[in-house]
Design a protein around this motif. Sequence first.
Motif, PDB file in Angstrom:
ATOM      1  N   GLN A 223      -0.983   4.821   8.357  1.00 30.13           N
ATOM      2  CA  GLN A 223      -1.043   3.949   7.178  1.00 30.13           C
ATOM      3  C   GLN A 223       0.312   3.309   6.917  1.00 30.13           C
ATOM      4  OE1 GLN A 223      -3.764   3.221   5.299  1.00 30.13           O
ATOM      5  NE2 GLN A 223      -2.546   1.810   4.075  1.00 30.13           N
ATOM      6  N   TYR A 224       1.385   4.086   7.016  1.00 30.69           N
ATOM      7  CA  TYR A 224       2.735   3.546   6.800  1.00 30.69           C
ATOM      8  C   TYR A 224       3.054   2.480   7.843  1.00 30.69           C
ATOM      9  CZ  TYR A 224       7.766   3.089   6.558  1.00 30.69           C
ATOM     10  OH  TYR A 224       9.032   2.570   6.458  1.00 30.69           O
TER      11      TYR A 224
ATOM     12  N   THR B 218       1.061  -0.721   7.146  1.00 30.50           N
ATOM     13  CA  THR B 218       1.601  -1.415   5.972  1.00 30.50           C
ATOM     14  C   THR B 218       2.915  -2.107   6.300  1.00 30.50           C
ATOM     15  OG1 THR B 218       0.512   0.160   4.502  1.00 30.50           O
ATOM     16  CG2 THR B 218       2.330  -1.134   3.569  1.00 30.50           C
ATOM     17  N   SER B 219       3.791  -1.417   6.986  1.00 31.64           N
ATOM     18  CA  SER B 219       5.094  -1.980   7.345  1.00 31.64           C
ATOM     19  C   SER B 219       4.929  -3.195   8.258  1.00 31.64           C
ATOM     20  CB  SER B 219       5.945  -0.907   8.015  1.00 31.64           C
ATOM     21  OG  SER B 219       7.184  -1.435   8.425  1.00 31.64           O
TER      22      SER B 219
ATOM     23  N   SER C 216       6.065   8.937  10.955  1.00 30.90           N
ATOM     24  CA  SER C 216       5.376   7.961  10.125  1.00 30.90           C
ATOM     25  C   SER C 216       3.873   8.115  10.288  1.00 30.90           C
ATOM     26  CB  SER C 216       5.764   6.530  10.527  1.00 30.90           C
ATOM     27  OG  SER C 216       7.136   6.323  10.338  1.00 30.90           O
ATOM     28  N   THR C 217       3.159   7.927   9.204  1.00 30.54           N
ATOM     29  CA  THR C 217       1.706   7.965   9.278  1.00 30.54           C
ATOM     30  C   THR C 217       1.193   6.617   9.775  1.00 30.54           C
ATOM     31  OG1 THR C 217       1.412   7.140   7.027  1.00 30.54           O
ATOM     32  CG2 THR C 217       1.631   9.552   7.295  1.00 30.54           C
TER      33      THR C 217
END
Length: 159
Positions: free
Chosen positions: A49-50, A53-54, A46-47
């Motif tokens: 950013q991901y 956001t999550s 996962s980045t």
Amino acid sequence: MRITIIAIGKLKESYWKAALDEYLRRLKPWAKVSIIELPECEKHNSTAQYVQTSEGKDICKHLAKDAGSDGYLIALDSRGRQYSSESFAAHIEQLKLAGKSRLTFIIGGSHGLSDQVLAAADQTVSLGTQTWPHQLARVMLAEQLYRAMTITAGHPYHK
């Protein structure tokens, strides 16, 4: 005053738990403090950013429950405003006088807070320019809240 700390991840080490419990115990005469621990996002492949956001979506679900004219949301972020202990105490006192009886502090995970969470906050506060483990940030926040209450009350804890 009611204070809620929304934090990503559980305190795993017993020494973090013991330190946090001690400051929560000390805060009891001045505030009812509750902690909401939200799960960390699975990070494999996962980045950042991901992950932000999550985790941000989970945080925002809890922010809606704390909305209201007597609530005030403070996100902890390295880019936020820095306070001395005395000015932090004065700021909390000003919020109380303005009718803000429910403060919610938001501590992100190791990748920080999403833009969505930062935008939802009434204010962004920094614990300093150095990098701290997000688990330690919870203990540092609790200590500074306790210190702020003692400063306002004229208690000798703050020298």
